[in-house]
Design an enzyme around this catalytic site. Structure first.
Site, mmCIF file in Angstrom:
data_model
loop_
_atom_site.group_PDB
_atom_site.id
_atom_site.type_symbol
_atom_site.label_atom_id
_atom_site.label_comp_id
_atom_site.label_asym_id
_atom_site.label_seq_id
_atom_site.Cartn_x
_atom_site.Cartn_y
_atom_site.Cartn_z
ATOM 1 N N LYS A 55 -34.672 8.631 -20.402
ATOM 2 C CA LYS A 55 -34.645 7.444 -19.546
ATOM 3 C C LYS A 55 -33.297 7.294 -18.845
ATOM 4 O O LYS A 55 -33.238 7.016 -17.639
ATOM 5 C CB LYS A 55 -34.945 6.187 -20.365
ATOM 6 C CG LYS A 55 -36.369 6.098 -20.865
ATOM 7 C CD LYS A 55 -36.537 4.887 -21.774
ATOM 8 C CE LYS A 55 -37.933 4.774 -22.341
ATOM 9 N NZ LYS A 55 -38.071 3.578 -23.203
ATOM 10 N N ALA A 69 -32.805 2.578 -23.847
ATOM 11 C CA ALA A 69 -33.210 2.444 -25.244
ATOM 12 C C ALA A 69 -34.706 2.684 -25.380
ATOM 13 O O ALA A 69 -35.472 2.506 -24.426
ATOM 14 C CB ALA A 69 -32.859 1.055 -25.773
ATOM 15 N N ASP A 70 -35.090 3.088 -26.569
ATOM 16 C CA ASP A 70 -36.505 3.207 -26.899
ATOM 17 C C ASP A 70 -36.673 2.777 -28.350
ATOM 18 O O ASP A 70 -35.862 3.158 -29.206
ATOM 19 C CB ASP A 70 -37.011 4.640 -26.720
ATOM 20 C CG ASP A 70 -38.529 4.683 -26.754
ATOM 21 O OD1 ASP A 70 -39.148 4.305 -25.738
ATOM 22 O OD2 ASP A 70 -39.090 5.039 -27.803
ATOM 23 N N THR A 71 -37.690 1.972 -28.623
ATOM 24 C CA THR A 71 -37.932 1.442 -29.964
ATOM 25 C C THR A 71 -39.344 1.788 -30.408
ATOM 26 O O THR A 71 -40.288 1.647 -29.635
ATOM 27 C CB THR A 71 -37.744 -0.093 -29.978
ATOM 28 O OG1 THR A 71 -36.417 -0.408 -29.541
ATOM 29 C CG2 THR A 71 -37.961 -0.661 -31.379
ATOM 30 N N GLY A 106 -33.529 4.087 -30.498
ATOM 31 C CA GLY A 106 -32.579 5.066 -29.980
ATOM 32 C C GLY A 106 -31.926 4.475 -28.752
ATOM 33 O O GLY A 106 -32.592 3.870 -27.910
#
Length: 192
Positions: A55, A69-71, A106
């Site tokens: 991203k 971010a990625d959750t 992340g």
């Protein structure tokens, strides 16, 4: 000196925007339209780092500082992302009911050749959720844009018995470790 206005948030998440506003970090929203799937089977931590990097790199322009971010929710090595529909949301809630899961985020900070990626993990324990609560909850709009099909900051908080770790990580952006790292990029939270 880098100005605070040079932060780019590679996300359309209203929660992430609100959390950055809460800590006084001005930013511009530039969502990353990337395919969110792993190139091979990955553990949750590896997966969210891979996606946050992807991203950040997708929206990066010279000189800008990008935050991506990625959750995901992880239960018994299974990654639970956003449910596509009511049956998927109901299945996720049934899986999580009465159990402990991990919320893994992340985060990537990127500026030109400098890139920092890290993960934060929070453990969340759910109560035994009554079926009537699940059905009422999936009838709302809340589950469908959230990893694991629930929002701790909303009605989904009703399911939480205990949390061990960073609450804001479960919301979608661990603001303390991000703020500390943003300072090394010249961006400080504002308390005024």
């Amino acid at each position: 000196m880098i100005t605070q206005h040079s932060l780019i948030l590679a996300s359309a998440s209203p929660r992430r925007t609100e959390l950055l506003r809460q800590i006084g970090v001005p930013h511009t929203i530039r969502p990353a339209n990337v395919l969110e799937e792993a190139p091979y089977p990955m553990a949750a931590g590896e997966y969210v780092m891979y996606l946050s990097r992807k991203k950040a790199r997708a929206v990066a322009k010279s000189g800008e500082i990008v935050l991506a971010a990625d959750t995901v929710v992880a239960l018994d090595q299974q990654i639970l992302e956003k449910p596509a529909d009511q049956p998927a949301a109901l299945e996720m809630l049934r899986l999580l009911s009465g159990r402990t899961h991990e919320v893994v985020t992340g985060v990537t900070l990127l500026q030109d050749e400098r890139e920092e990626t890290f993960t934060i993990t929070t453990t969340v324990r759910f109560c035994d959720i009554p079926e009537s609560w699940m059905l009422s909850y999936i009838a709302t709009e809340e589950p469908y844009d959230k990893a694991g099909g629930y929002g701790i900051q909303g009605k989904g908080g009703l399911f939480v018995e205990a949390i061990d770790g960073d609450y804001y990580n479960v919301v979608g952006l661990p603001i303390n470790p991000i703020s500390r790292r943003l300072e090394t990029f010249g961006i400080k939270p504002m308390f005024a």
